[in-house]
Write a protein that holds these residues in place. Structure first.
Motif, PDB file in Angstrom:
ATOM      1  N   LEU A  19       0.822  -1.208   0.000  1.00  0.00           N
ATOM      2  CA  LEU A  19       0.000   0.000   0.000  1.00  0.00           C
ATOM      3  C   LEU A  19       0.861   1.265   0.000  1.00  0.00           C
ATOM      4  O   LEU A  19       0.502   2.264  -0.621  1.00  0.00           O
ATOM      5  CB  LEU A  19      -0.950  -0.024   1.194  1.00  0.00           C
ATOM      6  N   ILE A  20       1.986   1.225   0.689  1.00  0.00           N
ATOM      7  CA  ILE A  20       2.927   2.355   0.647  1.00  0.00           C
ATOM      8  C   ILE A  20       3.427   2.561  -0.779  1.00  0.00           C
ATOM      9  O   ILE A  20       3.571   3.702  -1.256  1.00  0.00           O
ATOM     10  CB  ILE A  20       4.108   2.120   1.609  1.00  0.00           C
ATOM     11  N   ILE A  21       3.672   1.464  -1.494  1.00  0.00           N
ATOM     12  CA  ILE A  21       4.134   1.541  -2.885  1.00  0.00           C
ATOM     13  C   ILE A  21       3.138   2.327  -3.736  1.00  0.00           C
ATOM     14  O   ILE A  21       3.518   3.046  -4.669  1.00  0.00           O
ATOM     15  CB  ILE A  21       4.343   0.122  -3.462  1.00  0.00           C
ATOM     16  N   THR A  22       1.847   2.230  -3.413  1.00  0.00           N
ATOM     17  CA  THR A  22       0.820   2.929  -4.198  1.00  0.00           C
ATOM     18  C   THR A  22       0.702   4.404  -3.817  1.00  0.00           C
ATOM     19  O   THR A  22      -0.125   5.121  -4.388  1.00  0.00           O
ATOM     20  CB  THR A  22      -0.559   2.260  -4.022  1.00  0.00           C
ATOM     21  N   GLY A  23       1.497   4.845  -2.846  1.00  0.00           N
ATOM     22  CA  GLY A  23       1.515   6.259  -2.479  1.00  0.00           C
ATOM     23  C   GLY A  23       0.569   6.649  -1.361  1.00  0.00           C
ATOM     24  O   GLY A  23       0.376   7.836  -1.095  1.00  0.00           O
ATOM     25  N   ARG A  24       0.011   5.688  -0.664  1.00  0.00           N
ATOM     26  CA  ARG A  24      -0.928   5.987   0.414  1.00  0.00           C
ATOM     27  C   ARG A  24      -0.229   6.043   1.776  1.00  0.00           C
ATOM     28  O   ARG A  24       0.838   5.473   1.955  1.00  0.00           O
ATOM     29  CB  ARG A  24      -2.053   4.950   0.418  1.00  0.00           C
ATOM     30  N   ARG A  25      -0.868   6.730   2.700  1.00  0.00           N
ATOM     31  CA  ARG A  25      -0.384   6.753   4.075  1.00  0.00           C
ATOM     32  C   ARG A  25      -0.876   5.489   4.778  1.00  0.00           C
ATOM     33  O   ARG A  25      -2.046   5.119   4.643  1.00  0.00           O
ATOM     34  CB  ARG A  25      -0.894   7.991   4.817  1.00  0.00           C
ATOM     35  N   VAL A  26      -0.002   4.872   5.528  1.00  0.00           N
ATOM     36  CA  VAL A  26      -0.342   3.606   6.185  1.00  0.00           C
ATOM     37  C   VAL A  26       0.088   3.642   7.646  1.00  0.00           C
ATOM     38  O   VAL A  26       1.215   4.049   7.963  1.00  0.00           O
ATOM     39  CB  VAL A  26       0.340   2.410   5.478  1.00  0.00           C
ATOM     40  N   ARG A  27      -0.806   3.216   8.502  1.00  0.00           N
ATOM     41  CA  ARG A  27      -0.438   2.992   9.904  1.00  0.00           C
ATOM     42  C   ARG A  27      -0.771   1.542  10.254  1.00  0.00           C
ATOM     43  O   ARG A  27      -1.694   0.949   9.692  1.00  0.00           O
ATOM     44  CB  ARG A  27      -1.157   3.949  10.844  1.00  0.00           C
ATOM     45  N   ILE A  28      -0.007   0.998  11.179  1.00  0.00           N
ATOM     46  CA  ILE A  28      -0.287  -0.332  11.726  1.00  0.00           C
ATOM     47  C   ILE A  28      -0.598  -0.171  13.202  1.00  0.00           C
ATOM     48  O   ILE A  28       0.204   0.402  13.954  1.00  0.00           O
ATOM     49  CB  ILE A  28       0.908  -1.289  11.549  1.00  0.00           C
ATOM     50  N   ILE A  29      -1.764  -0.648  13.601  1.00  0.00           N
ATOM     51  CA  ILE A  29      -2.116  -0.694  15.020  1.00  0.00           C
ATOM     52  C   ILE A  29      -1.862  -2.109  15.513  1.00  0.00           C
ATOM     53  O   ILE A  29      -2.385  -3.081  14.960  1.00  0.00           O
ATOM     54  CB  ILE A  29      -3.581  -0.295  15.247  1.00  0.00           C
ATOM     55  N   GLU A  30      -1.048  -2.243  16.541  1.00  0.00           N
ATOM     56  CA  GLU A  30      -0.649  -3.549  17.064  1.00  0.00           C
ATOM     57  C   GLU A  30      -0.808  -3.531  18.581  1.00  0.00           C
ATOM     58  O   GLU A  30      -0.294  -2.622  19.251  1.00  0.00           O
ATOM     59  CB  GLU A  30       0.795  -3.840  16.667  1.00  0.00           C
ATOM     60  N   ARG A  31      -1.506  -4.531  19.109  1.00  0.00           N
ATOM     61  CA  ARG A  31      -1.755  -4.546  20.550  1.00  0.00           C
ATOM     62  C   ARG A  31      -0.514  -4.887  21.365  1.00  0.00           C
ATOM     63  O   ARG A  31      -0.435  -4.595  22.553  1.00  0.00           O
ATOM     64  CB  ARG A  31      -2.886  -5.515  20.876  1.00  0.00           C
ATOM     65  N   ASN A  32       0.468  -5.536  20.729  1.00  0.00           N
ATOM     66  CA  ASN A  32       1.724  -5.838  21.410  1.00  0.00           C
ATOM     67  C   ASN A  32       2.678  -4.650  21.329  1.00  0.00           C
ATOM     68  O   ASN A  32       2.382  -3.651  20.670  1.00  0.00           O
ATOM     69  CB  ASN A  32       2.364  -7.081  20.785  1.00  0.00           C
ATOM     70  N   ASP A  33       3.834  -4.781  21.974  1.00  0.00           N
ATOM     71  CA  ASP A  33       4.784  -3.667  21.989  1.00  0.00           C
ATOM     72  C   ASP A  33       5.706  -3.647  20.780  1.00  0.00           C
ATOM     73  O   ASP A  33       6.623  -2.829  20.707  1.00  0.00           O
ATOM     74  CB  ASP A  33       5.614  -3.694  23.281  1.00  0.00           C
ATOM     75  N   ARG A  34       5.455  -4.548  19.808  1.00  0.00           N
ATOM     76  CA  ARG A  34       6.268  -4.594  18.604  1.00  0.00           C
ATOM     77  C   ARG A  34       5.515  -5.315  17.502  1.00  0.00           C
ATOM     78  O   ARG A  34       4.631  -6.130  17.775  1.00  0.00           O
ATOM     79  CB  ARG A  34       7.612  -5.278  18.861  1.00  0.00           C
ATOM     80  N   ILE A  35       5.863  -4.976  16.258  1.00  0.00           N
ATOM     81  CA  ILE A  35       5.317  -5.711  15.123  1.00  0.00           C
ATOM     82  C   ILE A  35       6.202  -6.934  14.875  1.00  0.00           C
ATOM     83  O   ILE A  35       7.288  -7.066  15.444  1.00  0.00           O
ATOM     84  CB  ILE A  35       5.212  -4.829  13.865  1.00  0.00           C
ATOM     85  N   ALA A  36       5.730  -7.817  14.007  1.00  0.00           N
ATOM     86  CA  ALA A  36       6.488  -9.035  13.661  1.00  0.00           C
ATOM     87  C   ALA A  36       6.927  -9.776  14.926  1.00  0.00           C
ATOM     88  O   ALA A  36       8.099 -10.108  15.108  1.00  0.00           O
ATOM     89  CB  ALA A  36       7.691  -8.690  12.789  1.00  0.00           C
ATOM     90  N   LYS A  37       5.963 -10.044  15.799  1.00  0.00           N
ATOM     91  CA  LYS A  37       6.272 -10.655  17.095  1.00  0.00           C
ATOM     92  C   LYS A  37       6.754 -12.097  16.975  1.00  0.00           C
ATOM     93  O   LYS A  37       7.231 -12.684  17.943  1.00  0.00           O
ATOM     94  CB  LYS A  37       5.024 -10.587  17.988  1.00  0.00           C
TER      95      LYS A  37
END
Length: 442
Positions: A167-185
């Motif tokens: 989605l970033i490649i398409t030029g859009r703003r992206v956020r990830i909401i993650e309940r843990n303290d890190r992504i790719a847990k």
């Protein structure tokens, strides 16, 4: 012999083809809830980013090929609602004809896969809320992208990261909401800074230790609310995992895990006579944990389907299990893992130690070398290697496959040091980074 297969994608059609090849004049009926057979679900995010031109490129064999070339009664829009295990009948509804059906079977394979979990958020029914698992899911999402500038992904696992990149490649703003303290847990905490830095480098907003409570808007999504903040957004994508599609078997006495995954033995047999299961709806034997686990990946689905098909056709074949290998691209980085993480190792109560090493993908004297971060986990009571993680811009894929092979064959750190791995300066150092790491453990 009447074969019925529920599910027409990876496991189901891998099995069907094995029956065709190993059983003359086999009577095979396949029941697919949608209308698309045998496609690569793992390629879906890359259609969004433009690396895959269109969805039909993901289809391995179309319905007509199965029907006309292989003689399979491949049916579409078949919603299976019940299996009568005593009478050996599959019951359901033809969604196109809007009429019920009953199909007898001698042998049945359940290959119904899994469905994405969309938590029970207030506002989840609003336009602009999506999940991704099938081609229709993707088409719905891409049709909805026009005029969308801000996208919120809930979940920082494999699908969440792949979607963020595309989605970033398409030029859009992206956020990830993650309940843990890190992504790719799925990676260990000491590898996390590399992944977070890559997200920041490419403009992905990380909202960590937050849980979504509601989605707001009038007919369409306008904002997402967490237990800490409110974010204005044009689209919400749930990437919070999948659930096995097995509810229609819950009253049959079939043995399942708590999440609904069907327990199978090495021959893909369930506890009910003449019923087999494979793929994302079934368990996979984990060679390192030595338990029946649930790791839904396309590689496992295809292998289990192949094994199930051979057994259905009367050729005894055992599924040899998994070691937990996975890989994904996250912008300029390759994130690769096999075996157990530290958290998984501790949960199994295995005595262990780790070694971490930073090397390069090729000989260190090359100007264009790229850093390669390696972590290896081994048991201190047996010296057997039980896990590894490799992150870098180049060369991680090669190393993780070597590690996966070592884990599959239960190699010790001494065995690993003695491996005869390829060497030429444009491809490697005289000591591979994996062996450099292992040497620090001996």
């Amino acid at each position: 012999m009447k074969y019925v297969i529920i599910g027409g994608v990876a496991a189901g059609m891998s099995a069907a083809m094995q029956i065709v090849r190993n059983k003359e004049d086999a009577d095979i009926t396949t029941l697919e809830m949608g209308d698309i057979y045998s496609y690569a679900q793992c390629g879906l995010p890359y259609v969004i980013g433009g690396e895959v031109e269109r969805t039909d490129k993901l289809i391995a064999r179309d319905i007509q090929t199965f029907r006309e070339k292989y003689g399979i009664d491949a049916r579409v829009f078949q919603h299976v609602k019940e299996v009568d295990t005593k009478q050996q009948l599959v019951k359901g509804e033809d969604l196109e004809q809007q009429q019920s059906f009953e199909i007898p079977y001698d042998k049945l394979l359940i290959a119904t896969g899994g469905s994405p979990i969309i938590p029970n958020w207030l506002g989840r029914e609003l336009k602009g809320v999506h999940a991704l698992k099938t081609i229709p899911d993707l088409e719905s999402m891409t049709d909805d992208l026009e005029g969308v500038n801000d996208i919120t992904i809930v979940g920082g696992g494999y699908i969440g990261l792949e979607l963020a990149e595309n989605l970033i490649i398409t030029g859009r703003r992206v956020r990830i909401i993650e309940r843990n303290d890190r992504i790719a847990k799925m990676f260990d905490e000491d590898m996390t800074p590399l992944i977070h830095e890559e997200a920041d480098k490419h403009g992905v907003e990380l909202c960590l230790e937050e849980s979504v409570t509601a989605i707001e808007g009038e007919k369409r999504v306008q904002s997402v609310i967490t237990d800490k903040h409110q974010y204005n957004t044009d689209m919400v994508i749930a990437a919070t995992g999948i659930k096995p599609n097995t509810d229609f078997m819950q009253h049959t006495g079939m043995h399942r895990l708590d999440n609904g995954a069907i327990l199978v033995n090495r021959y893909m047999e369930t506890n009910i006579k003449n019923i087999y299961a494979a793929g994302d709806c079934a368990t996979q034997f984990h060679r390192i944990k030595e338990i029946d686990d649930y790791v839904p990946l396309g590689t496992h689905a295809n292998k289990q389907g192949r094994v199930a098909g051979q057994n259905l056709a009367g050729q005894a074949k055992a599924f040899q299990g998994i070691v937990g290998t996975s890989i994904l691209r996250f912008f300029d980085l390759t994130l690769a893992k096999t075996g157990l993480s530290e958290n998984e190792t501790a949960a199994m109560n295995f005595p262990y130690d780790t070694v971490v090493y930073k090397g390069s993908d090729i000989a260190g004297y090359f100007e264009n070398k790229k850093p390669l971060h390696v972590k290896i986990i081994y048991r201190t009571d047996t010296d057997v290697v039980i896990g590894g993680q490799v992150i870098g811009e180049s060369g991680a894929d090669k190393r993780i496959d070597v590690l996966a092979t070592a884990l599959f064959h239960r190699m010790t750190i001494s065995d690993f040091e003695d491996l005869d791995l390829s060497y030429a300066p444009p491809y490697n150092g005289v000591w591979d980074p994996l062996q450099q790491a292992i040497r620090r453990a001996t």
